[in-house]
Design a protein around this motif. Sequence first.
Motif, PDB file in Angstrom:
ATOM      1  N   UNK A  31       0.906  -1.215  -0.020  1.00 38.92           N
ATOM      2  CA  UNK A  31       0.116   0.130  -0.002  1.00 38.92           C
ATOM      3  C   UNK A  31       0.766   1.403   0.031  1.00 38.92           C
ATOM      4  N   UNK A  32       1.827   1.248   0.902  1.00 41.18           N
ATOM      5  CA  UNK A  32       2.701   2.676   1.007  1.00 41.18           C
ATOM      6  C   UNK A  32       4.092   2.594   0.323  1.00 41.18           C
ATOM      7  N   UNK A  33       4.133   3.637  -0.586  1.00 40.17           N
ATOM      8  CA  UNK A  33       5.398   3.881  -1.485  1.00 40.17           C
ATOM      9  C   UNK A  33       6.468   4.174  -0.426  1.00 40.17           C
ATOM     10  N   UNK A  34       6.408   5.135   0.458  1.00 45.65           N
ATOM     11  CA  UNK A  34       7.440   5.291   1.419  1.00 45.65           C
ATOM     12  C   UNK A  34       8.012   4.149   2.213  1.00 45.65           C
ATOM     13  N   UNK A  35       6.976   3.365   2.539  1.00 45.06           N
ATOM     14  CA  UNK A  35       7.593   1.780   3.019  1.00 45.06           C
ATOM     15  C   UNK A  35       8.382   1.302   2.387  1.00 45.06           C
ATOM     16  N   UNK A  36       8.143   1.116   1.014  1.00 44.49           N
ATOM     17  CA  UNK A  36       9.039   0.179  -0.011  1.00 44.49           C
ATOM     18  C   UNK A  36      10.229   1.025  -0.049  1.00 44.49           C
ATOM     19  N   UNK A  37      10.278   2.341  -0.009  1.00 43.59           N
ATOM     20  CA  UNK A  37      11.709   3.124  -0.194  1.00 43.59           C
ATOM     21  C   UNK A  37      12.467   2.922   1.046  1.00 43.59           C
ATOM     22  N   UNK A  47      13.925  -0.606   0.638  1.00 44.99           N
ATOM     23  CA  UNK A  47      15.084  -0.788  -0.296  1.00 44.99           C
ATOM     24  C   UNK A  47      16.183  -0.153   0.370  1.00 44.99           C
ATOM     25  N   UNK A  48      16.066   0.838   0.962  1.00 43.53           N
ATOM     26  CA  UNK A  48      17.340   1.604   1.663  1.00 43.53           C
ATOM     27  C   UNK A  48      18.127   0.821   2.707  1.00 43.53           C
ATOM     28  N   UNK A  49      17.095   0.178   3.570  1.00 40.03           N
ATOM     29  CA  UNK A  49      17.746  -0.791   4.471  1.00 40.03           C
ATOM     30  C   UNK A  49      18.278  -1.903   3.840  1.00 40.03           C
ATOM     31  N   UNK A  50      17.785  -2.464   3.012  1.00 36.32           N
ATOM     32  CA  UNK A  50      18.204  -3.760   2.328  1.00 36.32           C
ATOM     33  C   UNK A  50      19.635  -3.250   1.589  1.00 36.32           C
ATOM     34  N   UNK A  51      19.722  -2.201   1.092  1.00 37.81           N
ATOM     35  CA  UNK A  51      21.071  -1.762   0.389  1.00 37.81           C
ATOM     36  C   UNK A  51      22.186  -1.571   1.302  1.00 37.81           C
ATOM     37  N   UNK A  52      21.917  -0.939   2.632  1.00 37.49           N
ATOM     38  CA  UNK A  52      22.743  -0.614   3.705  1.00 37.49           C
ATOM     39  C   UNK A  52      23.251  -2.101   4.273  1.00 37.49           C
ATOM     40  N   UNK A  53      22.428  -3.070   4.136  1.00 38.45           N
ATOM     41  CA  UNK A  53      22.675  -4.468   4.713  1.00 38.45           C
ATOM     42  C   UNK A  53      23.901  -5.049   3.682  1.00 38.45           C
ATOM     43  N   UNK A  58      23.300   6.926  -1.586  1.00 35.80           N
ATOM     44  CA  UNK A  58      22.751   8.289  -1.784  1.00 35.80           C
ATOM     45  C   UNK A  58      21.614   8.366  -2.411  1.00 35.80           C
ATOM     46  N   UNK A  59      21.473   7.704  -3.623  1.00 31.94           N
ATOM     47  CA  UNK A  59      20.325   7.827  -4.427  1.00 31.94           C
ATOM     48  C   UNK A  59      19.015   7.026  -3.621  1.00 31.94           C
ATOM     49  N   UNK A  60      19.148   6.042  -3.114  1.00 40.19           N
ATOM     50  CA  UNK A  60      18.130   5.425  -2.238  1.00 40.19           C
ATOM     51  C   UNK A  60      17.952   6.242  -1.009  1.00 40.19           C
ATOM     52  N   UNK A  61      18.987   6.739  -0.326  1.00 36.18           N
ATOM     53  CA  UNK A  61      18.604   7.586   0.837  1.00 36.18           C
ATOM     54  C   UNK A  61      17.776   8.890   0.483  1.00 36.18           C
ATOM     55  N   UNK A  62      17.979   9.799  -0.767  1.00 36.43           N
ATOM     56  CA  UNK A  62      17.173  10.603  -0.974  1.00 36.43           C
ATOM     57  C   UNK A  62      15.926  10.547  -1.571  1.00 36.43           C
ATOM     58  N   UNK A  63      15.770   9.364  -2.404  1.00 38.80           N
ATOM     59  CA  UNK A  63      14.589   8.499  -2.863  1.00 38.80           C
ATOM     60  C   UNK A  63      13.640   8.306  -1.355  1.00 38.80           C
ATOM     61  N   UNK A  64      14.212   7.848  -0.576  1.00 39.38           N
ATOM     62  CA  UNK A  64      13.231   7.527   0.575  1.00 39.38           C
ATOM     63  C   UNK A  64      12.938   8.973   1.499  1.00 39.38           C
TER      64      UNK A  64
END
Length: 200
Positions: A55-61, A64-70, A118-124
């Motif tokens: 449902x929530x786009x922000x939740x997905x972002x 994605x950011x947490x996944x890439x940090x991991x 940084x792309x994923x962070x600012x996207x989030x």
Amino acid sequence: MQIFSSVLTNVLASLYQEFFSALVFAFLFMFLYMFAQQNGGYKRAIKIFFINFQKHKSYRYIFYFAFYCAMILFRTLLCRQLWVDPLNNVLGSWSLYDSQGHIQTEGIENFILFIPFTILYFWMISQMKEYKTRWILVHSITYSFLFSICIELLQLLLKLGSFQLSDLFYNTLGGFVGGIIYVCAHKKSDHENKEGKEEV
């Protein structure tokens, strides 16, 4: 006695290497456990996660950011072998070639690794509010530098890699380029949206 000493050394080294990974896993598991306890069990907690993810786009972002940090942490820290001397090459590698003339790609890899960060962070965080270009570029350097220095210091303290200034530079540069790419993509998207509204 030599066999016992060798076995003890290997066991202690294994415990030392896996300690940080196990600590992170246990910490995250406790979050899942508390969330499941408050929401009627694991099945309901997992169901809530997938509902929010859909449902929530922000939740997905955020995911994605947490996944890439991991992914970064597993590549740079959690899956590394124990180093005897993490300060053996503090300056690091600044050339594409080593002393024997062989191509070394470590600098390029470190540079590329932090572009999506940084792309994923600012996207989030763009889901929360709009940010000015200057703010994004300054903070792309700041955040990539801070994340990188944390990794380098942990590598030094835990002896799970070597502390290198070149890694810090390439990671920060990659983060800055990621910020530039985000700004360009964001401006292009805004321009296309404005043109679409004008046509309508």
